[in-house]
Design a protein around this motif. Structure first.
Motif, PDB file in Angstrom:
ATOM      1  N   SER A  19      -7.047   3.836   8.797  1.00  0.00           N
ATOM      2  CA  SER A  19      -7.035   4.146   7.363  1.00  0.00           C
ATOM      3  C   SER A  19      -5.776   3.625   6.696  1.00  0.00           C
ATOM      4  N   ARG A  20      -4.631   3.807   7.353  1.00  0.00           N
ATOM      5  CA  ARG A  20      -3.376   3.330   6.763  1.00  0.00           C
ATOM      6  C   ARG A  20      -3.365   1.813   6.683  1.00  0.00           C
ATOM      7  N   ALA A  21      -3.876   1.143   7.724  1.00  0.00           N
ATOM      8  CA  ALA A  21      -3.893  -0.319   7.736  1.00  0.00           C
ATOM      9  C   ALA A  21      -4.720  -0.863   6.576  1.00  0.00           C
ATOM     10  N   MET A  22      -5.864  -0.247   6.300  1.00  0.00           N
ATOM     11  CA  MET A  22      -6.704  -0.710   5.202  1.00  0.00           C
ATOM     12  C   MET A  22      -6.089  -0.379   3.848  1.00  0.00           C
ATOM     13  N   ASP A  23      -5.444   0.786   3.763  1.00  0.00           N
ATOM     14  CA  ASP A  23      -4.865   1.194   2.482  1.00  0.00           C
ATOM     15  C   ASP A  23      -3.732   0.276   2.035  1.00  0.00           C
ATOM     16  N   ARG A  24      -3.121  -0.437   2.965  1.00  0.00           N
ATOM     17  CA  ARG A  24      -2.071  -1.378   2.573  1.00  0.00           C
ATOM     18  C   ARG A  24      -2.626  -2.438   1.625  1.00  0.00           C
ATOM     19  N   PHE A  25      -3.877  -2.789   1.831  1.00  0.00           N
ATOM     20  CA  PHE A  25      -4.482  -3.871   1.049  1.00  0.00           C
ATOM     21  C   PHE A  25      -5.551  -3.374   0.079  1.00  0.00           C
ATOM     22  N   MET A  26      -6.125  -2.193   0.356  1.00  0.00           N
ATOM     23  CA  MET A  26      -7.237  -1.710  -0.463  1.00  0.00           C
ATOM     24  C   MET A  26      -7.030  -0.254  -0.866  1.00  0.00           C
ATOM     25  N   ASP A  27      -5.819   0.102  -1.224  1.00  0.00           N
ATOM     26  CA  ASP A  27      -5.530   1.462  -1.668  1.00  0.00           C
ATOM     27  C   ASP A  27      -6.300   1.740  -2.956  1.00  0.00           C
ATOM     28  N   PRO A  28      -7.150   2.786  -2.985  1.00  0.00           N
ATOM     29  CA  PRO A  28      -7.937   3.072  -4.194  1.00  0.00           C
ATOM     30  C   PRO A  28      -7.087   3.211  -5.459  1.00  0.00           C
ATOM     31  N   ALA A  29      -5.834   3.643  -5.310  1.00  0.00           N
ATOM     32  CA  ALA A  29      -4.966   3.818  -6.486  1.00  0.00           C
ATOM     33  C   ALA A  29      -4.732   2.497  -7.210  1.00  0.00           C
ATOM     34  N   ARG A  30      -4.850   1.386  -6.488  1.00  0.00           N
ATOM     35  CA  ARG A  30      -4.629   0.065  -7.098  1.00  0.00           C
ATOM     36  C   ARG A  30      -5.698  -0.267  -8.132  1.00  0.00           C
ATOM     37  N   TYR A  31      -6.868   0.363  -8.011  1.00  0.00           N
ATOM     38  CA  TYR A  31      -7.995  -0.013  -8.858  1.00  0.00           C
ATOM     39  C   TYR A  31      -8.273   1.001  -9.969  1.00  0.00           C
ATOM     40  N   GLN A  32      -7.377   1.958 -10.135  1.00  0.00           N
ATOM     41  CA  GLN A  32      -7.634   3.001 -11.125  1.00  0.00           C
ATOM     42  C   GLN A  32      -7.393   2.542 -12.557  1.00  0.00           C
TER      43      GLN A  32
ATOM     44  N   GLN B 252     -17.070   6.827   3.018  1.00  0.00           N
ATOM     45  CA  GLN B 252     -16.098   6.679   1.935  1.00  0.00           C
ATOM     46  C   GLN B 252     -16.139   5.275   1.335  1.00  0.00           C
ATOM     47  N   HIS B 253     -16.297   4.269   2.198  1.00  0.00           N
ATOM     48  CA  HIS B 253     -16.329   2.902   1.697  1.00  0.00           C
ATOM     49  C   HIS B 253     -17.652   2.591   0.995  1.00  0.00           C
ATOM     50  N   ARG B 254     -18.753   3.157   1.494  1.00  0.00           N
ATOM     51  CA  ARG B 254     -20.018   3.002   0.760  1.00  0.00           C
ATOM     52  C   ARG B 254     -19.920   3.692  -0.598  1.00  0.00           C
ATOM     53  N   GLN B 255     -19.296   4.860  -0.610  1.00  0.00           N
ATOM     54  CA  GLN B 255     -19.148   5.586  -1.870  1.00  0.00           C
ATOM     55  C   GLN B 255     -18.318   4.794  -2.867  1.00  0.00           C
ATOM     56  N   GLY B 256     -17.274   4.133  -2.383  1.00  0.00           N
ATOM     57  CA  GLY B 256     -16.465   3.307  -3.268  1.00  0.00           C
ATOM     58  C   GLY B 256     -17.275   2.199  -3.905  1.00  0.00           C
ATOM     59  N   LEU B 257     -18.150   1.570  -3.129  1.00  0.00           N
ATOM     60  CA  LEU B 257     -19.006   0.515  -3.674  1.00  0.00           C
ATOM     61  C   LEU B 257     -20.043   1.085  -4.639  1.00  0.00           C
ATOM     62  N   GLU B 258     -20.565   2.275  -4.301  1.00  0.00           N
ATOM     63  CA  GLU B 258     -21.508   2.924  -5.218  1.00  0.00           C
ATOM     64  C   GLU B 258     -20.843   3.206  -6.562  1.00  0.00           C
ATOM     65  N   GLU B 259     -19.605   3.672  -6.535  1.00  0.00           N
ATOM     66  CA  GLU B 259     -18.885   3.955  -7.777  1.00  0.00           C
ATOM     67  C   GLU B 259     -18.655   2.667  -8.569  1.00  0.00           C
ATOM     68  N   TRP B 260     -18.355   1.583  -7.850  1.00  0.00           N
ATOM     69  CA  TRP B 260     -18.152   0.289  -8.511  1.00  0.00           C
ATOM     70  C   TRP B 260     -19.441  -0.155  -9.206  1.00  0.00           C
ATOM     71  N   LEU B 261     -20.575   0.011  -8.525  1.00  0.00           N
ATOM     72  CA  LEU B 261     -21.862  -0.359  -9.108  1.00  0.00           C
ATOM     73  C   LEU B 261     -22.211   0.552 -10.284  1.00  0.00           C
ATOM     74  N   ARG B 262     -21.958   1.848 -10.118  1.00  0.00           N
ATOM     75  CA  ARG B 262     -22.297   2.803 -11.179  1.00  0.00           C
ATOM     76  C   ARG B 262     -21.509   2.512 -12.454  1.00  0.00           C
ATOM     77  N   ALA B 263     -20.268   2.049 -12.286  1.00  0.00           N
ATOM     78  CA  ALA B 263     -19.442   1.745 -13.459  1.00  0.00           C
ATOM     79  C   ALA B 263     -20.013   0.588 -14.272  1.00  0.00           C
ATOM     80  N   GLN B 264     -20.880  -0.218 -13.675  1.00  0.00           N
ATOM     81  CA  GLN B 264     -21.464  -1.362 -14.365  1.00  0.00           C
ATOM     82  C   GLN B 264     -22.932  -1.135 -14.723  1.00  0.00           C
ATOM     83  N   ARG B 265     -23.412   0.071 -14.489  1.00  0.00           N
ATOM     84  CA  ARG B 265     -24.811   0.395 -14.765  1.00  0.00           C
ATOM     85  C   ARG B 265     -25.088   0.327 -16.270  1.00  0.00           C
ATOM     86  N   PRO B 266     -26.144  -0.372 -16.695  1.00  0.00           N
ATOM     87  CA  PRO B 266     -26.463  -0.444 -18.130  1.00  0.00           C
ATOM     88  C   PRO B 266     -26.896   0.915 -18.679  1.00  0.00           C
TER      89      PRO B 266
END
Length: 219
Positions: free
Chosen positions: A68-81, A130-144
């Protein structure tokens, strides 16, 4: 005085945790999960062996924390807020993690999870969820607007699972056969395909009856 002392205790705890994670990440990459012991980690980190389970409970918990820490170095959710990133940006960040050299940890954990019904299995399930949920949230944000939310959520869930599988599959191929798999090109190709077809994601799908009629006309 009490709060200052507590802060110092917390700082010491955070530093010990960081050193344990640093040592474990290095050793897992160098010699594998199975061949790495708490004794090895204690010697590399300079932290007593008994402190490791106090921080991480067991070796499986330590492995998940390292991943989790290794991935957060590059994909920390806080970066995309601040703003919604493009899928291309998300995949570029994922590629940066892959190129960091320790991304094989993902498959090390997967191997453990597939041969276990215990903690590491459930933790890996949670990690993927958690990673599927992140992608779902990304898709939902673009839902018409005006799309039925229940039907849309089902499609978004399916697409998130498909994207997760595609990315992990490309990652695995690039690790095993780097001479024949251009990970950057593969990931950006995936981003392009999604962008091209994103508007159709929420379109009402044809019913089984309609598909059957269409098949008959074209046969």
């Amino acid at each position: 005085m009490h709060s200052a002392r507590q802060r110092r205790i917390d700082e010491i705890g955070d530093e010990s945790r960081r050193r344990i994670l640093d040592a474990a990440e290095e050793l897992f990459a160098e010699q594998g999960f199975e061949r790495t012991s708490f004794v090895d980690i204690a010697e590399r980190s300079g932290i007593s062996r008994g402190s490791i389970p106090w921080h991480f409970k067991n070796k499986d918990g330590l492995l998940m924390a390292v991943l989790s820490r290794a991935m957060d170095r590059f994909m920390d959710p806080a970066r995309y807020q601040q703003s919604l990133p493009s899928l291309a940006t998300l995949l570029q960040d994922y590629e940066s993690w892959v190129l960091s050299g320790n991304s094989a940890l993902l498959f090390m954990v997967l191997t453990e999870a597939m041969h276990s019904t215990g903690a590491v299995h459930s933790q890996y399930q949670e990690f993927l969820a958690q990673h599927r949920q992140g992608l779902e949230e990304w898709l939902r944000a673009q839902r018409p607007d005006g799309v039925d939310p229940t039907a849309a959520a089902e499609r978004e869930r399916a697409v998130a699972a498909a994207l997760t599988g595609a990315v992990i599959g490309m990652h695995l191929q690039a690790l095993i056969d780097p001479g024949h798999v251009n990970l950057d090109a593969a990931l950006q190709s995936l981003a392009g395909l999604v962008d091209e077809n994103l508007t159709g994601l929420w379109a009402k799908p044809a019913t089984d009856k309609t598909r059957h009629k269409t098949s008959k006309r074209t046969s």
